[in-house]
Write a protein that holds these residues in place. Structure first.
Motif, PDB file in Angstrom:
ATOM      1  N   UNK A  98      -0.899  -1.534   0.642  1.00 37.73           N
ATOM      2  CA  UNK A  98      -0.581  -0.185   1.095  1.00 37.73           C
ATOM      3  C   UNK A  98       0.757   0.278   0.530  1.00 37.73           C
ATOM      4  N   UNK A  99       0.805   1.561   0.190  1.00 34.91           N
ATOM      5  CA  UNK A  99       2.017   2.200  -0.332  1.00 34.91           C
ATOM      6  C   UNK A  99       2.542   1.504  -1.572  1.00 34.91           C
ATOM      7  N   UNK A 100       1.658   0.881  -2.335  1.00 35.10           N
ATOM      8  CA  UNK A 100       2.062   0.248  -3.576  1.00 35.10           C
ATOM      9  C   UNK A 100       2.885  -1.007  -3.418  1.00 35.10           C
ATOM     10  N   UNK A 101       2.829  -1.608  -2.249  1.00 36.64           N
ATOM     11  CA  UNK A 101       3.614  -2.819  -2.013  1.00 36.64           C
ATOM     12  C   UNK A 101       2.887  -4.034  -2.560  1.00 36.64           C
ATOM     13  N   UNK A 156       5.739  -2.091 -14.596  1.00 32.44           N
ATOM     14  CA  UNK A 156       6.903  -1.238 -14.430  1.00 32.44           C
ATOM     15  C   UNK A 156       8.025  -1.966 -13.724  1.00 32.44           C
ATOM     16  N   UNK A 157       9.234  -1.394 -13.706  1.00 31.96           N
ATOM     17  CA  UNK A 157      10.389  -2.085 -13.142  1.00 31.96           C
ATOM     18  C   UNK A 157      10.451  -2.082 -11.629  1.00 31.96           C
ATOM     19  N   UNK A 158       9.739  -1.164 -10.963  1.00 24.72           N
ATOM     20  CA  UNK A 158       9.910  -1.006  -9.526  1.00 24.72           C
ATOM     21  C   UNK A 158       8.572  -1.117  -8.805  1.00 24.72           C
ATOM     22  N   UNK A 159       8.533  -1.946  -7.780  1.00 27.81           N
ATOM     23  CA  UNK A 159       7.389  -2.038  -6.879  1.00 27.81           C
ATOM     24  C   UNK A 159       7.885  -2.684  -5.598  1.00 27.81           C
ATOM     25  N   UNK A 160       7.409  -2.212  -4.459  1.00 33.18           N
ATOM     26  CA  UNK A 160       7.849  -2.767  -3.192  1.00 33.18           C
ATOM     27  C   UNK A 160       7.242  -4.139  -2.990  1.00 33.18           C
ATOM     28  N   UNK A 161       8.048  -5.055  -2.474  1.00 28.34           N
ATOM     29  CA  UNK A 161       7.563  -6.393  -2.199  1.00 28.34           C
ATOM     30  C   UNK A 161       6.892  -6.474  -0.841  1.00 28.34           C
ATOM     31  N   UNK A 162       6.410  -7.680  -0.502  1.00 30.95           N
ATOM     32  CA  UNK A 162       5.681  -7.859   0.752  1.00 30.95           C
ATOM     33  C   UNK A 162       6.551  -7.536   1.961  1.00 30.95           C
ATOM     34  N   UNK A 163       7.846  -7.748   1.848  1.00 24.27           N
ATOM     35  CA  UNK A 163       8.734  -7.450   2.959  1.00 24.27           C
ATOM     36  C   UNK A 163       9.278  -6.044   2.944  1.00 24.27           C
ATOM     37  N   UNK A 182      -3.236   0.630  -9.330  1.00 28.32           N
ATOM     38  CA  UNK A 182      -2.880  -0.770  -9.574  1.00 28.32           C
ATOM     39  C   UNK A 182      -3.599  -1.714  -8.612  1.00 28.32           C
ATOM     40  N   UNK A 183      -4.204  -2.749  -9.150  1.00 28.24           N
ATOM     41  CA  UNK A 183      -4.908  -3.750  -8.337  1.00 28.24           C
ATOM     42  C   UNK A 183      -4.018  -4.966  -8.097  1.00 28.24           C
ATOM     43  N   UNK A 184      -3.479  -5.534  -9.192  1.00 31.30           N
ATOM     44  CA  UNK A 184      -2.573  -6.659  -9.016  1.00 31.30           C
ATOM     45  C   UNK A 184      -1.645  -6.789 -10.214  1.00 31.30           C
ATOM     46  N   UNK A 185      -0.534  -7.490  -9.988  1.00 29.85           N
ATOM     47  CA  UNK A 185       0.466  -7.749 -11.024  1.00 29.85           C
ATOM     48  C   UNK A 185       0.359  -9.213 -11.445  1.00 29.85           C
ATOM     49  N   UNK A 186       0.102  -9.415 -12.722  1.00 33.19           N
ATOM     50  CA  UNK A 186      -0.149 -10.732 -13.287  1.00 33.19           C
ATOM     51  C   UNK A 186       1.142 -11.308 -13.855  1.00 33.19           C
ATOM     52  N   UNK A 209      -2.062 -11.611   6.989  1.00 30.28           N
ATOM     53  CA  UNK A 209      -3.071 -11.684   5.948  1.00 30.28           C
ATOM     54  C   UNK A 209      -4.332 -10.931   6.381  1.00 30.28           C
ATOM     55  N   UNK A 210      -4.845 -10.062   5.495  1.00 28.11           N
ATOM     56  CA  UNK A 210      -6.061  -9.331   5.842  1.00 28.11           C
ATOM     57  C   UNK A 210      -7.259 -10.266   5.951  1.00 28.11           C
ATOM     58  N   UNK A 211      -7.183 -11.452   5.330  1.00 31.03           N
ATOM     59  CA  UNK A 211      -8.283 -12.409   5.443  1.00 31.03           C
ATOM     60  C   UNK A 211      -8.391 -12.980   6.849  1.00 31.03           C
ATOM     61  N   UNK A 212      -7.278 -12.995   7.599  1.00 34.84           N
ATOM     62  CA  UNK A 212      -7.307 -13.454   8.985  1.00 34.84           C
ATOM     63  C   UNK A 212      -7.778 -12.362   9.933  1.00 34.84           C
ATOM     64  N   UNK A 213      -7.737 -11.122   9.489  1.00 36.35           N
ATOM     65  CA  UNK A 213      -8.025  -9.996  10.372  1.00 36.35           C
ATOM     66  C   UNK A 213      -9.464  -9.510  10.298  1.00 36.35           C
TER      67      UNK A 213
END
Length: 277
Positions: A98-101, A156-163, A182-186, A209-213
């Motif tokens: 969500x929100x590009x994080x 790109x240089x900027x993306x929000x992290x998990x926190x 964007x799907x994932x950053x490799x 984790x969405x896998x737990x939910x």
């Protein structure tokens, strides 16, 4: 993986052993995998241990005719490809949420596969709705695929992290986009399967984790669409431009029959989302 194990895996996929590790053979194997081995997180909610070792992955995917999530599916598929003579490299990725994080480190496992005819490919059978065929690893323009329009781009240089804080791109990192999102950053650093144990543990145990939910079991259908069982909701999606059909399954017998008939998974009980610690 010995010859007998290779043959058993190929029978699971309904595929013939390729004469050589070519691009065409890779494309066929990936599509067979997506059609026959579902993306699913049932083990988390059935209380089954997830072990990222080759034998255990083969026992689950081939012996028990189950699926799994990215670490299991791409881990097993990578082992098969390497045994067939492909040059396979495991890469870690962080999934955009969500929100590009970006998610946690070792959030996802993907494969770089080189073929004897000069192909260099990003192969991924463990990301749910994704490309049906391998993506050209060095191509930076749009790549058309039955699963959408994909692009591999310099990160790109900027993306929000998990926190929520900034997560800067590492040198050479690549973003994989589907239909412009964007799907994932490799991360372009070779890994081994054991490196992903912490990621699998986090997704199996963390309340974040969405896998737990939620529960999910999904595969590509023979016509290029998708069938998904999410909890008790059965969703049939047509190929690009096709329709969508949803229905709620009322009884446990209907749910177990859907797992059996739609995914080839034999379960003794209906999995339910387990309580979080």
């Amino acid at each position: 993986m010995d010859s007998e194990e290779i043959d058993a895996y190929l029978r699971r996929l309904g595929a013939k052993r390729p004469a050589r590790p070519t691009t065409d053979a890779l494309r066929a194997l990936q599509l067979c995998h997506l059609r026959t081995v579902p993306f699913e997180n049932l083990s988390i909610h059935l209380g089954e241990e997830i072990v990222l070792e080759e034998k255990q992955l083969l026992d689950k995917v081939v012996g028990a005719r189950r699926g799994g999530f990215c670490y299991e599916l791409n881990g097993a598929f990578g082992a098969l490809l390497a045994s067939l003579g492909y040059d396979v490299t495991l890469f870690a990725a962080r999934v955009y949420g969500e929100e590009g994080r970006l998610g946690v480190p070792y959030d996802h496992l993907a494969l770089r596969v080189r073929t004897v005819d000069g192909g260099d490919w990003l192969s991924d059978v463990g990301f749910g709705a994704h490309s049906h065929f391998p993506l050209a690893f060095r191509e930076r323009d749009d790549q058309a695929d039955p699963g959408g329009t994909f692009r591999i781009a310099e990160a790109g240089p900027d993306a929000a992290g998990a926190g929520g804080g900034p997560a800067s791109a590492g040198a050479g990192d690549l973003d994989v986009l589907r239909d412009g999102t964007p799907a994932y950053r490799l991360e372009l650093r070779p890994r081994v399967l054991g490196d992903f144990v912490t990621g699998a543990w986090w997704h199996s145990t963390s309340p974040r984790s969405h896998f737990r939910q939620s529960l999910v079991c999904s595969r590509v259908t023979e016509d290029g669409g998708r069938v998904t069982l999410s909890g008790r909701k059965l969703v049939l999606t047509g190929a690009a431009g096709g329709g969508r059909e949803e229905r709620e399954l009322g009884t446990d017998e209907e749910v177990l029959a859907a797992y059996r008939e739609r995914f080839g998974i034999q379960l003794e009980r209906v999995p339910t989302v387990r309580g979080l610690p």
